[in-house]
Design an enzyme around this catalytic site. Structure first.
Site, mmCIF file in Angstrom:
data_model
loop_
_atom_site.group_PDB
_atom_site.id
_atom_site.type_symbol
_atom_site.label_atom_id
_atom_site.label_comp_id
_atom_site.label_asym_id
_atom_site.label_seq_id
_atom_site.Cartn_x
_atom_site.Cartn_y
_atom_site.Cartn_z
ATOM 1 N N HIS A 129 8.860 55.485 -12.749
ATOM 2 C CA HIS A 129 8.973 54.065 -12.351
ATOM 3 C C HIS A 129 9.286 53.924 -10.859
ATOM 4 O O HIS A 129 10.465 53.802 -10.495
ATOM 5 C CB HIS A 129 10.117 53.404 -13.141
ATOM 6 C CG HIS A 129 9.816 53.171 -14.577
ATOM 7 N ND1 HIS A 129 9.337 51.982 -15.060
ATOM 8 C CD2 HIS A 129 9.918 53.996 -15.642
ATOM 9 C CE1 HIS A 129 9.160 52.060 -16.363
ATOM 10 N NE2 HIS A 129 9.508 53.286 -16.743
ATOM 11 N N GLU A 133 8.954 51.370 -9.092
ATOM 12 C CA GLU A 133 9.428 50.005 -8.821
ATOM 13 C C GLU A 133 10.944 49.892 -8.972
ATOM 14 O O GLU A 133 11.524 48.896 -8.564
ATOM 15 C CB GLU A 133 8.700 48.999 -9.736
ATOM 16 C CG GLU A 133 9.189 48.922 -11.179
ATOM 17 C CD GLU A 133 8.708 50.076 -12.052
ATOM 18 O OE1 GLU A 133 8.095 51.017 -11.536
ATOM 19 O OE2 GLU A 133 8.983 50.031 -13.271
ATOM 20 N N CYS A 192 4.221 54.434 -16.526
ATOM 21 C CA CYS A 192 4.847 54.739 -17.808
ATOM 22 C C CYS A 192 4.051 54.185 -18.997
ATOM 23 O O CYS A 192 2.996 54.707 -19.316
ATOM 24 C CB CYS A 192 6.289 54.266 -17.776
ATOM 25 S SG CYS A 192 7.330 55.225 -18.879
HETATM 26 N N1 GLN Z 1 8.217 55.088 -24.377
HETATM 27 C C1 GLN Z 1 7.413 53.982 -23.950
HETATM 28 C C2 GLN Z 1 6.066 53.965 -24.668
HETATM 29 O O1 GLN Z 1 5.729 54.910 -25.260
HETATM 30 C C3 GLN Z 1 7.187 54.026 -22.448
HETATM 31 C C4 GLN Z 1 8.506 53.884 -21.723
HETATM 32 C C5 GLN Z 1 8.420 53.200 -20.395
HETATM 33 O O2 GLN Z 1 7.443 52.522 -20.054
HETATM 34 N N2 GLN Z 1 9.482 53.329 -19.636
HETATM 35 O O3 GLN Z 1 5.385 53.000 -24.626
#
Ligand code: GLN
Length: 206
Positions: A179, A181, A87
């Site tokens: 994610h 995890e 992410c």
């Molecule tokens: N929206 C976050 C970003 O742009 C990422 C979200 C996440 O890691 N769950 O950094």
């Protein structure tokens, strides 16, 4: 069996902000040793692989710069240190990002273009099950996630959801928009640990 194979893999987990504990728990359950990276001195510990967790990529980039971690981590990733990025971590690895006005640099070692907050800022969280190349169906939790708009030739696309790329592998770097995890399925972390154990990069001195 080499002495190295008998040792536990040593995984560094970037622990500046975000969902790092969940990665540590999962990796420990799989038999790895984890250490948190918060300051320069933490980079002295042996490291066979690195986790870049989810969170807020702008905050993470700023802290990497402010804490003087950016250059050394960038050097090691560019040199081939195995990385699992989820992410916000995926945004840190991406060469290009849209909807990202962050003035601080990411590592830019993964030749993809990500779209930040691609599913919308608040309502863009969902769970779905899709195939991941080599592993089969995987439950994927997306939280204000990016997706990958474009991957350069040579990047292995591992999963797409609704025509958007959400998982890639590029040499020693695994990048996920979701994610793993946060679920019970440990298979992606197992793949990463195998990569870390087999990497010729592992344990290189500074
Ligand atoms: N929206 C976050 C970003 O742009 C990422 C979200 C996440 O890691 N769950 O950094």
């Amino acid at each position: 069996m080499s002495s190295r194979a008998a040792e536990k893999p040593q995984i560094g987990v970037l622990a500046l902000q975000g969902a790092f504990i969940e990665h540590e728990d999962m990796l420990k359950r799989l038999g790895a040793d984890c250490h948190e990276i918060r300051e320069r001195a933490d980079l002295d510990a042996p490291m066979d692989g690195l986790v870049l967790p989810g969170g807020e990529s702008t905050t993470q980039k700023k802290l990497l710069a402010d804490l003087g971690l950016y250059d050394e981590l960038h050097r090691r990733i560019a040199d081939g240190l195995p990385v699992l990025a989820t992410c916000a971590g995926l945004i840190l690895l991406a060469k290009d990002a849209t909807q990202d006005a962050c003035p601080y640099p990411g590592f830019a070692t993964l030749p993809i273009r990500v779209r930040r907050n691609a599913y919308g800022r608040q309502l863009g969280s969902f769970v779905t099950t899709h195939d991941l190349k080599g592993l089969g169906p995987i439950s994927m939790t997306f939280i204000r996630a990016p997706y990958i708009e474009e991957a350069s030739p040579g990047v292995d696309v591992l999963a797409t959801v609704d025509d958007h790329i959400v998982a890639v592998k590029y040499h020693h770097q695994i990048g996920l928009a979701f994610h793993p995890e946060l679920g019970k399925d440990t298979r992606i972390h197992q793949v990463f640990l195998k990569m870390a154990e087999e990497s010729p990069h592992s344990r290189l001195p500074l």
